[in-house]
Design an enzyme around this catalytic site. Sequence first.
Site, PDB file in Angstrom:
ATOM      1  N   HIS A  20       0.844  -1.204   0.000  1.00  0.00           N
ATOM      2  CA  HIS A  20       0.000   0.000   0.000  1.00  0.00           C
ATOM      3  C   HIS A  20       0.882   1.258   0.000  1.00  0.00           C
ATOM      4  O   HIS A  20       0.608   2.228  -0.716  1.00  0.00           O
ATOM      5  CB  HIS A  20      -0.878   0.057   1.260  1.00  0.00           C
ATOM      6  CG  HIS A  20      -1.939  -0.995   1.350  1.00  0.00           C
ATOM      7  ND1 HIS A  20      -2.076  -1.828   2.438  1.00  0.00           N
ATOM      8  CD2 HIS A  20      -2.938  -1.347   0.503  1.00  0.00           C
ATOM      9  CE1 HIS A  20      -3.105  -2.634   2.255  1.00  0.00           C
ATOM     10  NE2 HIS A  20      -3.647  -2.374   1.088  1.00  0.00           N
ATOM     11  N   LYS A  44     -18.953  -7.032   7.977  1.00  0.00           N
ATOM     12  CA  LYS A  44     -17.810  -7.923   7.783  1.00  0.00           C
ATOM     13  C   LYS A  44     -16.852  -7.816   8.958  1.00  0.00           C
ATOM     14  O   LYS A  44     -16.664  -6.734   9.509  1.00  0.00           O
ATOM     15  CB  LYS A  44     -17.067  -7.544   6.494  1.00  0.00           C
ATOM     16  CG  LYS A  44     -17.628  -8.227   5.272  1.00  0.00           C
ATOM     17  CD  LYS A  44     -16.610  -8.241   4.167  1.00  0.00           C
ATOM     18  CE  LYS A  44     -17.215  -8.713   2.855  1.00  0.00           C
ATOM     19  NZ  LYS A  44     -16.486  -8.193   1.706  1.00  0.00           N
ATOM     20  N   ARG A  94      -1.764  -6.070  -8.543  1.00  0.00           N
ATOM     21  CA  ARG A  94      -0.722  -7.076  -8.327  1.00  0.00           C
ATOM     22  C   ARG A  94      -0.845  -8.096  -9.451  1.00  0.00           C
ATOM     23  O   ARG A  94      -0.720  -7.773 -10.614  1.00  0.00           O
ATOM     24  CB  ARG A  94      -0.885  -7.722  -6.951  1.00  0.00           C
ATOM     25  CG  ARG A  94      -0.429  -6.844  -5.823  1.00  0.00           C
ATOM     26  CD  ARG A  94      -0.984  -7.288  -4.512  1.00  0.00           C
ATOM     27  NE  ARG A  94      -2.435  -7.121  -4.509  1.00  0.00           N
ATOM     28  CZ  ARG A  94      -3.214  -7.231  -3.452  1.00  0.00           C
ATOM     29  NH1 ARG A  94      -2.689  -7.555  -2.298  1.00  0.00           N
ATOM     30  NH2 ARG A  94      -4.495  -7.035  -3.525  1.00  0.00           N
ATOM     31  N   SER A 132      -2.867  -7.922   2.563  1.00  0.00           N
ATOM     32  CA  SER A 132      -3.187  -7.883   3.989  1.00  0.00           C
ATOM     33  C   SER A 132      -3.650  -9.259   4.454  1.00  0.00           C
ATOM     34  O   SER A 132      -3.305  -9.690   5.555  1.00  0.00           O
ATOM     35  CB  SER A 132      -4.270  -6.845   4.258  1.00  0.00           C
ATOM     36  OG  SER A 132      -3.813  -5.576   3.889  1.00  0.00           O
TER      37      SER A 132
HETATM   38  P1  ADP Z   1      -5.638  -6.214   0.282  1.00  0.00           P
HETATM   39  O1  ADP Z   1      -6.018  -6.708  -1.086  1.00  0.00           O
HETATM   40  O2  ADP Z   1      -4.187  -6.372   0.590  1.00  0.00           O
HETATM   41  O3  ADP Z   1      -6.566  -6.632   1.380  1.00  0.00           O
HETATM   42  P2  ADP Z   1      -6.915  -3.600   0.182  1.00  0.00           P
HETATM   43  O4  ADP Z   1      -8.289  -4.092   0.043  1.00  0.00           O
HETATM   44  O5  ADP Z   1      -6.627  -2.742   1.344  1.00  0.00           O
HETATM   45  O6  ADP Z   1      -5.776  -4.678   0.219  1.00  0.00           O
HETATM   46  O7  ADP Z   1      -6.471  -2.911  -1.174  1.00  0.00           O
HETATM   47  C1  ADP Z   1      -6.530  -1.556  -1.466  1.00  0.00           C
HETATM   48  C2  ADP Z   1      -5.861  -1.300  -2.793  1.00  0.00           C
HETATM   49  O8  ADP Z   1      -4.465  -1.502  -2.654  1.00  0.00           O
HETATM   50  C3  ADP Z   1      -6.278  -2.251  -3.927  1.00  0.00           C
HETATM   51  O9  ADP Z   1      -6.272  -1.525  -5.130  1.00  0.00           O
HETATM   52  C4  ADP Z   1      -5.198  -3.285  -3.934  1.00  0.00           C
HETATM   53  O10 ADP Z   1      -5.065  -3.881  -5.202  1.00  0.00           O
HETATM   54  C5  ADP Z   1      -3.996  -2.430  -3.590  1.00  0.00           C
HETATM   55  N1  ADP Z   1      -2.903  -3.212  -3.024  1.00  0.00           N
HETATM   56  C6  ADP Z   1      -2.924  -3.979  -1.926  1.00  0.00           C
HETATM   57  N2  ADP Z   1      -1.729  -4.587  -1.735  1.00  0.00           N
HETATM   58  C7  ADP Z   1      -0.937  -4.170  -2.761  1.00  0.00           C
HETATM   59  C8  ADP Z   1       0.410  -4.465  -3.170  1.00  0.00           C
HETATM   60  N3  ADP Z   1       1.153  -5.320  -2.493  1.00  0.00           N
HETATM   61  N4  ADP Z   1       0.881  -3.873  -4.285  1.00  0.00           N
HETATM   62  C9  ADP Z   1       0.084  -3.033  -4.990  1.00  0.00           C
HETATM   63  N5  ADP Z   1      -1.181  -2.734  -4.673  1.00  0.00           N
HETATM   64  C10 ADP Z   1      -1.693  -3.288  -3.579  1.00  0.00           C
END
Ligand code: ADP
Length: 169
Positions: A20, A44, A94, A132
């Site tokens: 992030h 959730k 990703r 996460s």
């Molecule tokens: P996660 O998928 O890790 O639970 P979130 O729902 O918080 O994460 O994702 C928020 C945004 O951040 C999404 O667009 C997700 O694709 C992106 N994101 C999460 N982890 C990464 C990463 N390692 N590299 C690039 N983008 C990421």
Amino acid sequence: MTMKKIAVYPGSFDPITNGHIDIITRGLRMFDELICLVAYNPNKTSLFTVEERMELIRAVVAKDCPQVKIDCSSGLLVDYVHKIGANCVLRGLRALSDFEYEFQLALMNRRLNREIETVFLMTGYQWFYTSSNLIKEAASLGGSVQGLVPDLVNERLIEKFKKVQGKNL
Ligand code: ADP
């Protein structure tokens, strides 16, 4: 006068990871202001509360970076973006598996409000497998996630799972 370019970076951030942070840091090169939006569904379950998640984002990025703001919402994303006067959503990509879902989401959001565009950044190669969910799974089993999350997040994960395991005894 030029308008400030503001983007909303929504996610569950449960908890914030280095993946992030990579997107936030690079996003700041394109936008004047980024709003990290902890988007939550009250039905959730999550490991960290909304307040804890916001607090962690504040501590690891926003504290030293006035261009990063933090907020939370359980409503429709496009309504939030419109309400604050922004017109961009920032998302990270990703693996291919993200693509399908992100494509659907972006198309749905565009259908809901055509003024709002979604901008994607490819993940930094070190963070390709950092999510996460995986972080929580490894940490819950006592695996080290050091280097994938900021040190403070690592400490909080260790504390959380100590508590959870303590309860199960
Ligand atoms: P996660 O998928 O890790 O639970 P979130 O729902 O918080 O994460 O994702 C928020 C945004 O951040 C999404 O667009 C997700 O694709 C992106 N994101 C999460 N982890 C990464 C990463 N390692 N590299 C690039 N983008 C990421």
